[in-house]
Design a protein around this motif. Structure first.
Motif, PDB file in Angstrom:
ATOM      1  N   LEU A 249       4.766  -1.384  -0.731  1.00  0.00           N
ATOM      2  CA  LEU A 249       6.099  -0.792  -0.704  1.00  0.00           C
ATOM      3  C   LEU A 249       6.925  -1.473   0.372  1.00  0.00           C
ATOM      4  N   ASN A 250       8.144  -1.880   0.017  1.00  0.00           N
ATOM      5  CA  ASN A 250       9.026  -2.634   0.909  1.00  0.00           C
ATOM      6  C   ASN A 250      10.282  -1.819   1.187  1.00  0.00           C
ATOM      7  N   ILE A 251      10.423  -1.367   2.456  1.00  0.00           N
ATOM      8  CA  ILE A 251      11.629  -0.646   2.885  1.00  0.00           C
ATOM      9  C   ILE A 251      12.485  -1.666   3.616  1.00  0.00           C
ATOM     10  N   ASN A 252      13.501  -2.149   2.966  1.00  0.00           N
ATOM     11  CA  ASN A 252      14.271  -3.308   3.424  1.00  0.00           C
ATOM     12  C   ASN A 252      15.708  -2.902   3.720  1.00  0.00           C
ATOM     13  N   GLY A 253      15.959  -2.502   4.978  1.00  0.00           N
ATOM     14  CA  GLY A 253      17.310  -2.147   5.373  1.00  0.00           C
ATOM     15  C   GLY A 253      17.725  -0.744   4.991  1.00  0.00           C
ATOM     16  N   ASP A 254      16.842   0.017   4.379  1.00  0.00           N
ATOM     17  CA  ASP A 254      17.166   1.386   3.985  1.00  0.00           C
ATOM     18  C   ASP A 254      16.703   2.371   5.052  1.00  0.00           C
ATOM     19  N   ARG A 255      16.970   3.653   4.852  1.00  0.00           N
ATOM     20  CA  ARG A 255      16.658   4.647   5.867  1.00  0.00           C
ATOM     21  C   ARG A 255      16.184   5.956   5.237  1.00  0.00           C
ATOM     22  N   ASN A 256      15.581   6.771   6.067  1.00  0.00           N
ATOM     23  CA  ASN A 256      15.188   8.124   5.700  1.00  0.00           C
ATOM     24  C   ASN A 256      14.174   8.108   4.557  1.00  0.00           C
ATOM     25  N   VAL A 257      12.985   7.577   4.849  1.00  0.00           N
ATOM     26  CA  VAL A 257      11.921   7.463   3.851  1.00  0.00           C
ATOM     27  C   VAL A 257      10.641   8.073   4.414  1.00  0.00           C
ATOM     28  N   ILE A 258       9.945   8.850   3.593  1.00  0.00           N
ATOM     29  CA  ILE A 258       8.649   9.451   3.943  1.00  0.00           C
ATOM     30  C   ILE A 258       7.618   8.989   2.921  1.00  0.00           C
ATOM     31  N   ILE A 259       6.472   8.502   3.409  1.00  0.00           N
ATOM     32  CA  ILE A 259       5.362   8.076   2.537  1.00  0.00           C
ATOM     33  C   ILE A 259       4.107   8.787   3.028  1.00  0.00           C
ATOM     34  N   ARG A 260       3.486   9.617   2.157  1.00  0.00           N
ATOM     35  CA  ARG A 260       2.360  10.447   2.591  1.00  0.00           C
ATOM     36  C   ARG A 260       1.287  10.534   1.506  1.00  0.00           C
ATOM     37  N   ASN A 261       0.042  10.617   1.965  1.00  0.00           N
ATOM     38  CA  ASN A 261      -1.097  11.021   1.138  1.00  0.00           C
ATOM     39  C   ASN A 261      -1.392  10.042  -0.005  1.00  0.00           C
TER      40      ASN A 261
END
Length: 458
Positions: A249-261
């Motif tokens: 998963l690539n979070i590229n310049g974005d905001r407010n992300v949760i990755i769990r479990n």
């Protein structure tokens, strides 16, 4: 010794809650002559503009419970957005929390704990009362109905056949703590409708949407490359077997992300890549094994990140913070990350390897059989290494790494078993948020029982 740090407002809120709940008991409808009662602890663990995280503990003072449903009401419009270790729903101001499979049985003097994140508007007062199983909490212990002969003493009910577990007197913080609580906080998809995905194409579409979303990953999804994750997303694995295999998963310049479990396995680049000024990211209760490059890499001026309760095993390069010695102009003043309660289980290096970020907070992690090194502070970074448990780890932490010049590293209250002593030097900026520091000698048992997937009731 348990160390707590709280903002003054949170201390006052917790004190007010304690006063409001003094003498509060929980009564459940059991047999006619059962002794019942308990106490409830409700505390705000962290709070930011518009959001908060809370921990709740029920202590059973009466006969054993075979299941529980706790209810309370909010008086200022607060809304629960996500929870762990309980199933929580809300209708108007009424909140209902029900046990999950592994914490429904609560013996005499036993406890059940859960946590949640929520939103608030003008104020965030604590609930004034609680009920369990539709009976108002009243304090003390008493039968639910009088016996046939009230003058006959009620026999003493025996406690559980096994003693309650020993350990820290305050449950570990499993909600959002650390840098991701700053800069407006991290809520992910919030209360957006959830969608369940079972294929690579569905996952790609869901995480790439421009709309806020709660995305539930079910089963094993096989894919390749890096999937772009856009802002305002919560990505949750369903159960203990949700797996993303072969891609990242690539979070590229974005905001407010949760990755769990989620179980990440065999990725062909990074498992999670946070880059290009991405902010307010929470990566929590995942497992990582047998991938190509970094398990969780944070770079290129990204900021306000919390990485918590993850397990890395059977893998070499764990967590890189700052990708290049030549990137100071972009990275200085950023790359602020909290790493806490992670389990580095026979992994190789980068736990984390830090450039430029200051302060970076590495606390209450368990390092077991780490073959390379634990923490490296380089290129003028400032790293606080605090309350960790190092076992069979020859090089727990040091300054500089490879061709990278040294940073600063302050170590305190760590616990060592068959491990080296580490290298320190310089000073580190202050930590701006509240957090609970678990006693280092307890960290092994706390982390091994709580880190990784399948531990948060999703």
């Amino acid at each position: 010794m348990l160390v707590r740090r709280r903002r003054t407002a949170l201390i006052l809120a917790t004190a007010a809650t304690t006063a409001a709940l003094a003498g509060v008991g929980v009564i459940t409808a059991v047999s006619a002559h059962a002794a019942v009662g308990c106490s409830v602890s409700y505390s705000v663990a962290s709070q930011w503009q518009g959001g908060f995280g809370a921990n709740v503990t029920i202590t059973n003072l009466g006969d054993p419970l075979g299941g529980w449903t706790l209810r309370w009401s909010y008086s200022a419009g607060q809304q629960v957005t996500q929870a762990w270790n309980a199933t929580v729903s809300q209708s108007g101001s009424q909140v209902t929390a029900t046990n999950v499979g592994y914490n429904g049985n609560v013996g005499t003097n036993g406890t059940a704990s859960f946590g949640f994140n929520g939103t608030w508007n003008s104020s965030n007062p604590a609930p004034s009362s609680f009920s369990v199983n539709n009976v108002t909490c009243t304090g003390g212990t008493a039968p639910t109905t009088p016996g046939p002969n009230p003058t006959t003493p009620r026999p003493t009910t025996p406690g559980p056949t096994t003693p309650p577990p020993t350990g820290p007197t305050v449950p570990p913080q499993t909600g959002l703590v650390g840098w991701a609580t700053q800069n407006g906080g991290t809520t992910g998809g919030g209360s957006a409708a959830s969608t369940t995905v079972t294929s690579a194409s569905a996952l790609t579409t869901a995480v790439g949407s421009s709309s806020a979303a709660v995305i539930r990953v079910s089963g094993t999804i096989s894919c390749s490359g890096m999937l772009r994750v856009r802002s305002n997303k919560t990505i949750l694995g369903v159960g203990s077997n949700a797996t993303i295999s072969g891609c990242g998963l690539n979070i590229n310049g974005d905001r407010n992300v949760i990755i769990r479990n989620i179980n990440f396995h065999g990725w062909d680049d990074d498992a999670i890549n946070v880059q290009e000024s991405a902010t307010n990211i929470w990566i929590d209760h995942n497992s990582f094994t047998d991938g190509y490059d970094g398990a969780v890499d944070v770079k290129r001026a990204s900021d306000f990140v919390t990485i918590s309760w993850n397990r890395v095993y059977g893998h070499d390069k764990s967590m890189l913070l700052g990708h290049s010695d030549d990137n100071a102009s972009q990275d200085n003043g950023h790359l602020r990350v909290s790493y806490h309660h992670n389990w580095f289980d026979g992994s190789g290096q980068r736990h984390p390897r830090v450039r430029f970020g200051n302060p970076v907070h590495v606390y209450n992690n368990y390092y077991n059989n780490v073959s390379g090194y634990g923490v490296a502070s380089t290129e003028n970074a400032g790293v606080l290494v605090e309350g960790n448990y190092f076992e069979n780890t020859d090089d727990p932490y040091h300054l500089g790494e490879g061709d990278s010049g040294p940073g600063s590293l302050v170590a305190r209250n760590n616990h060592f078993v068959n491990s080296g002593s580490g290298q320190t030097g310089g000073s580190v900026a202050g930590i701006p948020y509240s957090y609970q520091l678990d006693t280092a000698s307890n960290v092994k048992s706390i982390v091994t029982s709580g880190a990784g997937t399948g531990r948060i009731g999703l």
